[in-house]
Design a protein around this motif. Structure first.
Motif, PDB file in Angstrom:
ATOM      1  N   HIS A 108       8.579 -20.725 -14.011  1.00 11.73           N
ATOM      2  CA  HIS A 108       7.243 -20.369 -13.520  1.00 11.73           C
ATOM      3  C   HIS A 108       6.246 -20.425 -14.665  1.00 11.73           C
ATOM      4  O   HIS A 108       6.608 -20.243 -15.828  1.00 11.73           O
ATOM      5  N   ARG A 139      12.884 -18.377 -13.982  1.00 15.37           N
ATOM      6  CA  ARG A 139      12.399 -17.975 -15.304  1.00 15.37           C
ATOM      7  C   ARG A 139      10.931 -17.556 -15.175  1.00 15.37           C
ATOM      8  O   ARG A 139      10.049 -18.376 -14.976  1.00 15.37           O
ATOM      9  N   LEU A 140      10.707 -16.249 -15.302  1.00 18.89           N
ATOM     10  CA  LEU A 140       9.386 -15.645 -15.133  1.00 18.89           C
ATOM     11  C   LEU A 140       8.980 -14.884 -16.387  1.00 18.89           C
ATOM     12  O   LEU A 140       9.841 -14.372 -17.119  1.00 18.89           O
ATOM     13  N   LYS A 181       7.388 -11.561 -18.196  1.00 22.07           N
ATOM     14  CA  LYS A 181       7.677 -10.155 -17.904  1.00 22.07           C
ATOM     15  C   LYS A 181       6.720  -9.575 -16.873  1.00 22.07           C
ATOM     16  O   LYS A 181       7.146  -8.891 -15.932  1.00 22.07           O
ATOM     17  N   ARG A 221       7.407 -10.882 -13.390  1.00 21.91           N
ATOM     18  CA  ARG A 221       8.636 -10.297 -12.842  1.00 21.91           C
ATOM     19  C   ARG A 221       8.397  -8.843 -12.437  1.00 21.91           C
ATOM     20  O   ARG A 221       8.842  -8.411 -11.366  1.00 21.91           O
ATOM     21  N   ASP A 222       7.676  -8.103 -13.281  1.00 25.45           N
ATOM     22  CA  ASP A 222       7.380  -6.705 -12.945  1.00 25.45           C
ATOM     23  C   ASP A 222       6.517  -6.600 -11.691  1.00 25.45           C
ATOM     24  O   ASP A 222       6.604  -5.609 -10.953  1.00 25.45           O
ATOM     25  N   ALA A 226       9.783 -12.496  -8.552  1.00 24.03           N
ATOM     26  CA  ALA A 226      11.084 -13.045  -8.175  1.00 24.03           C
ATOM     27  C   ALA A 226      11.336 -12.951  -6.676  1.00 24.03           C
ATOM     28  O   ALA A 226      12.252 -13.613  -6.169  1.00 24.03           O
TER      29      ALA A 226
END
Length: 241
Positions: A45, A115-116, A118, A121-122, A126
């Motif tokens: 990403h 693959r993100l 941080k 993803r937080d 995802a």
């Protein structure tokens, strides 16, 4: 014919290899991995680059995979029966939609391998329907680049088997059904309006209101404008139809 993934000037930085768990996961899904570069790209990403990942994101492969997916599904539908063009288009749109791609992505465990950055993803990236749908298409693009159309088509038929053999897209789309309901009852055509948008770009939420004059209105919220319109139309029919 097999196409090799081009390495352009923006790929001068070293590419980190696939971790073993992701490579094994890809192989379990039936993807033959030789050159790791397109698979890394498909799973990356844009936020990962922003965090210093140094890799190209999935957007170009998503563009390619979207077309490969559409051709593969259209070919299957054409050979599966003698439905007219309108019904073929209705099923095709449902089968290749972002929502369908995201559902299949979740079913095969894709979220764990994206693959993100941080922050993304937080923020729930995802599990974002938009991101999952895009990465699913990018993986199909990577499969095409690595192994050609026949292999990509086989992957689509395997991963989409449940949807292709089921009833997805056979029912009338709620927006079309609502339009026909309005015409049949001599009412004005439905009016759709986005009344709220919230969340970051990669996990946006849209609230749409649909109304028919002198009948009523209904609202719905989803991760895209089109999905919210569909849900709002469905809610309207359930309430007033």
């Amino acid at each position: 014919m097999v196409f090799r993934h081009p390495l352009g000037p923006d790929r001068s930085k070293p590419v980190t290899g696939l971790d073993r768990a992701t490579r094994e996961w890809l192989e379990v899904q039936g993807f033959a991995v030789r050159d790791e570069a397109p698979w890394l790209e498909a799973l990356t990403h844009g936020s990962f680059n922003g965090a210093g990942g140094g890799a190209t994101d999935y957007q170009r492969l998503e563009f390619l995979g979207d077309r490969v997916l559409g051709l593969a599904v259209a070919s299957w539908l054409y050979r599966a029966g003698d439905a007219p063009e309108g019904r073929l288009s209705q099923r095709l749109n449902a089968l290749v939609s972002g929502a369908t791609c995201a559902r299949i992505a979740r079913r095969i465990g894709l979220p764990a391998h994206i693959r993100l950055g941080k922050q993304a993803r937080d923020d729930g990236g995802a599990d974002s329907e938009k991101i999952l749908g895009d990465v699913m298409e990018a993986l199909i693009g990577a499969c095409f680049i690595e192994n050609g159309f026949d292999a990509a088509q086989s992957a689509v038929y395997r991963l989409w088997a449940r949807e292709l053999e089921g009833d997805l897209g056979k029912a009338k789309h709620p927006k079309s059904a609502l339009q026909e309901w309005a015409a049949g009852n001599r009412r004005q055509m439905p009016q759709y309006e986005v009344i709220d948008r919230s969340g970051p770009d990669h996990a946006a939420r849209f609230t749409v209101r649909v109304s028919i004059r002198n009948v009523g209105e209904a609202e719905a919220t989803a991760s895209s404008k089109s999905a919210a319109e569909k849900l709002a139309a469905k809610a309207f029919l359930e309430r007033f139809g």
